[in-house]
Enzyme design. Structure first.
Site, mmCIF file in Angstrom:
data_model
loop_
_atom_site.group_PDB
_atom_site.id
_atom_site.type_symbol
_atom_site.label_atom_id
_atom_site.label_comp_id
_atom_site.label_asym_id
_atom_site.label_seq_id
_atom_site.Cartn_x
_atom_site.Cartn_y
_atom_site.Cartn_z
ATOM 1 N N GLY A 291 93.861 8.518 8.206
ATOM 2 C CA GLY A 291 93.841 7.063 8.104
ATOM 3 C C GLY A 291 93.928 6.386 9.458
ATOM 4 N N GLY B 92 87.006 -4.374 3.565
ATOM 5 C CA GLY B 92 86.225 -4.437 4.783
ATOM 6 C C GLY B 92 86.336 -3.177 5.613
ATOM 7 N N GLY C 286 93.535 2.671 9.652
ATOM 8 C CA GLY C 286 93.567 1.231 9.446
ATOM 9 C C GLY C 286 94.587 0.502 10.284
ATOM 10 N N GLU C 287 95.773 1.087 10.437
ATOM 11 C CA GLU C 287 96.855 0.398 11.149
ATOM 12 C C GLU C 287 96.952 0.751 12.627
ATOM 13 O OE1 GLU C 287 98.609 -1.063 7.350
ATOM 14 O OE2 GLU C 287 97.746 0.864 7.830
ATOM 15 N N PHE D 163 94.523 -7.619 5.360
ATOM 16 C CA PHE D 163 95.534 -7.308 6.379
ATOM 17 C C PHE D 163 96.924 -7.186 5.774
ATOM 18 C CE2 PHE D 163 92.286 -10.078 8.430
ATOM 19 C CZ PHE D 163 91.622 -9.082 9.112
#
Length: 735
Positions: free
Chosen positions: A699, A463, A701-702, A236
């Site tokens: 992307g 992950g 992820g965020e 994270f």
């Protein structure tokens, strides 16, 4: 760049290729590493937030059973600070002087035969402090203020004139607290020297950064440093920088001449590996009665450590989120006696979006317009600062499809007007425009005589599924089954990769893998170019396609041959090719490189008597460009949403205002969202491949986290009529 023929494996929600290793316990995380003769380390941490060390008595600790070394600033070597990286300057080198800059600062490291002996001896180190007044509050008048530290403030148009032309103006101050990265896996290091060669197993999101930093700090060639992180137990953002505890582990290993392992405790995780910094944000917005946004002014203040340069411009996203002719964003930092902040999922945007999207709702309410209609009316068809067309932008589709799936039309506009029995019901939404990020990357692809491919790069998989999506991508580009492809990562010996962070690794690494695989096909075509026995004779890379382990002419699968046949005919065991990617530039492309976009719809329930808040449903519409694996991408959005619920309702790293001690540095006291807090979730993806890069990804992820806190707060306002401008939204604020 022309891409090779797309195969059905891309986009398929296949299971993780590394899942068997994980579920059988064979995946080796840094904490699992065991080296012959390995010792263990424990840290001694400061119990004051500011001042100096008058003296250290380590005699009792040094005499304790099993102790091999006690290292303090009195006997530590002089170490240079690590180099400046893509993410800014490295954290300060540890144990270099007597200064104390924050509570929990490392003041000694103990190496002993066992972990228990090291921890016991660490408790015996006596430190005499001379305290000084600590600067702990963001409103501290004596603190140094840094104005526009990275020159990222933005201004366009005439903001004063914009507000003068507005029929409605809203303004408010929004606050967010410190949050702490809490991956389930404790951050761990194993360091081993062999002469002047160093091997480090580390919970890092960026092996090459650790290698470069350690080489500079310990003055050895980078070629003599090897960093391994094939599996990381979450991050994270906590693993993006090389933190001082890594340096101390390496130092202890060199001092005692044995491998050393250090595993941070959970309380140490709160002071040793960064955190999301708090923020105080003032926003002022103006709109016409027709609903046109005519002025945006957003100012943010965040803390930074005394001897660090981490920076999160929380206001910057407000400059690009909406079509507004007049905008000004400003960020300042205040130097405080706190542990070094660092990136945490959705850095800067996680804080800034909460303020902006809450204020957007307030403005829509002020002019009597539906919040969804207001956002659609002010959708940025072009990149607001430059006027360039987006490389892709499906945010409007995210809004419209999300509203339909959520049932936004059932929303009664009046706050407090919707009920389900005793529960007040609220609908809220938020839009997200997450910035694009990509860094240079390299990869290497090989194809062997047995028909298998080996593709590698020094990335990490925290992950998110990097092993899997890169296996899929390489299989697609080489025309192989995924079972025929091995993708390797997590070692600094492999070709350079940037960090797994900023929602940028899939793009950077994927484009490098694309180049490497394309280059590898080109190597085979070089062999067949003048080969009279090949049906591919004279064919170039743009003339062919790949499938079923073969290269064939595009549009004519019969005219081709297998990789294995080409290798056998030329007496080769295999071929390899390198590939690299570079960040796309807006000026070169003639368009603004777009990051991900998203629309978040949330339903909450509030008990008016008890102040209980429950999230009942979440619908997330995401424009993530080309989705390489829908199953894993959905998992990323679901995980990010859970983090967003934690940010909205639970997470608050509480620092004692007098001492600087973190008062809730355990999982018993620092609350995160758990299964009972997670509602029904609906995730869908909108848009298509982004035009800025060969593989078209953006992307995800965020973006799963960003926007959830604002959507929850907006839903709470709709349910109760109360406008919450400070996170987390706790019971006391709803009573």
């Amino acid at each position: 760049m022309t891409t090779l023929e797309t195969r059905p494996v891309i986009g398929a929600g296949i299971d993780r290729v590394d899942a068997p290793l994980k579920v059988t316990g064979k995946a080796q995380y840094p904490n699992d590493v065991d080296r012959p003769g390995m010792a263990h380390a424990a840290l001694v941490r400061s119990t004051i937030a500011a001042g100096r060390i008058r003296g250290i008595d380590a005699a009792e600790a040094e005499a304790a059973p099993g102790v091999l070394a006690v290292i303090t600033h009195l006997n530590a070597p002089r170490l240079e600070r690590g180099p400046t990286t893509l993410l800014g300057p490295s954290p300060p080198a540890p144990l270099q002087d007597e200064r104390i800059l924050h509570y929990g600062q490392h003041v000694a490291v103990v190496a002993a035969t066992t972990a228990e002996q090291a921890r016991h001896a660490a408790s015996l180190v006596r430190v005499d402090y001379e305290p000084a007044r600590a600067l702990l509050g963001i409103d501290e008048p004596d603190a140094e203020v840094l104005v526009n530290p990275w020159n990222l403030d933005h201004e366009r148009g005439d903001v004063r004139a914009g507000f003068a032309a507005a029929d409605a103006v809203v303004e408010g101050t929004y606050t967010t607290p410190d949050n702490t990265n809490n991956p389930l896996g404790l951050m761990s290091v194993v360091a081993a020297w062999d002469g002047d060669a160093l091997t480090v197993h580390e919970s890092t999101q960026w092996p090459h950064n650790v290698r470069t930093s350690l080489a500079a700090i310990f003055k050895i060639p980078e070629s003599r440093v090897r960093v391994l992180a094939p599996f990381v137990g979450g991050g994270f953002g906590a693993g993006l920088r090389m933190w001082p505890h890594v340096v101390l582990t390496v130092l202890a290993a060199r001092r005692i001449g044995r491998p050393v392992k250090l595993v941070l405790t959970r309380p140490e995780m709160f002071t040793a590996v960064g955190h999301r910094p708090s923020s105080v944000q003032h926003i002022r917005l103006g709109a016409t009665a027709a609903g046109d946004l005519v002025a945006v002014e957003h100012e943010g203040v965040s803390p930074v450590a005394m001897d660090d340069e981490d920076y999160e411009p929380v206001s910057l996203g407000s400059a690009v989120s909406y079509a507004c002719p007049n905008a000004r964003t400003r960020d300042r930092q205040v130097r405080l006696n706190i542990p070094c902040p660092g990136s945490m999922r959705g850095p800067a945007e996680g804080q800034g979006n909460f303020a902006l999207e809450s204020a957007i709702d307030e403005l829509a309410h002020a002019i009597g317009m539906d919040p969804l209609e207001f956002r659609l009316r002010n959708f940025a068809e072009e990149h607001p600062p430059t006027g360039l067309p987006w490389s892709s932008n499906a945010l409007r589709e995210c809004y419209e499809r999300g509203a339909e799936r959520f049932g936004w039309s059932r929303r009664s506009p009046e706050p407090g007007s919707m009920r389900d029995g005793r529960w007040l019901v609220g609908y809220g939404l938020a839009g997200v425009a997450y910035p694009a990020y990509q860094a240079p990357c390299q990869a290497r692809a090989s194809l062997n005589r047995d028909g298998s491919a080996y593709v590698r790069s020094a990335a990490t998989d925290i992950g998110t599924g990097t092993y899997t999506v890169m296996t899929q991508l390489a299989a697609d580009l080489l025309g192989l089954a995924t079972a025929q492809v091995r993708f390797d990562l997590g070692s600094s010996d492999l070709p350079y990769s940037p960090q797994a962070g900023g929602s940028g690794l899939t793009g950077a690494l994927g484009n490098a893998v694309h180049a490497a695989c394309r280059g590898l096909v080109g190597e085979f075509l070089d062999l067949t170019a003048a080969d009279p026995g090949s049906p591919l004779r004279g064919a170039g890379i743009d003339d062919v396609a790949v499938s079923e382990g073969r290269i064939h002419l595009a549009g004519d699968p019969r005219r081709g041959e297998a990789y294995t046949d080409i290798l056998a005919r030329h007496g080769l065991e295999g071929l390899s090719a390198d590939g690299r990617s570079t960040p796309p530039g807006s000026e070169d492309l003639g368009m603004a490189v777009a990051g991900a976009f998203g629309a978040k719809f949330v339903e909450v329930r509030v008990d008016p008597d008890l102040g209980l808040l429950r999230v009942a449903r979440v619908v997330s519409g995401i424009d993530g460009g080309r989705i390489l694996n829908a199953k894993l991408a959905t998992s990323q959005i679901v995980g990010g949403t859970v983090g967003g619920i934690g940010q909205a309702m639970f997470e608050d790293t509480a620092t004692d205002a007098e001492t600087g001690r973190i008062a809730n540095a355990t999982f018993g006291d620092y609350l995160v969202a758990v299964n009972a807090d997670v509602p029904d979730m609906d995730v869908f993806f909108a848009g298509g491949p982004d035009r800025a890069t060969p593989i078209g990804t953006k992307g995800v992820g965020e973006i799963g986290l960003v926007g959830i806190a604002a959507a929850v707060a907006n839903a709470v306002h709709h349910a109760t009529g109360r406008r919450i401008r400070s996170l987390p939204i706790t019971i006391d604020r709803l009573l």
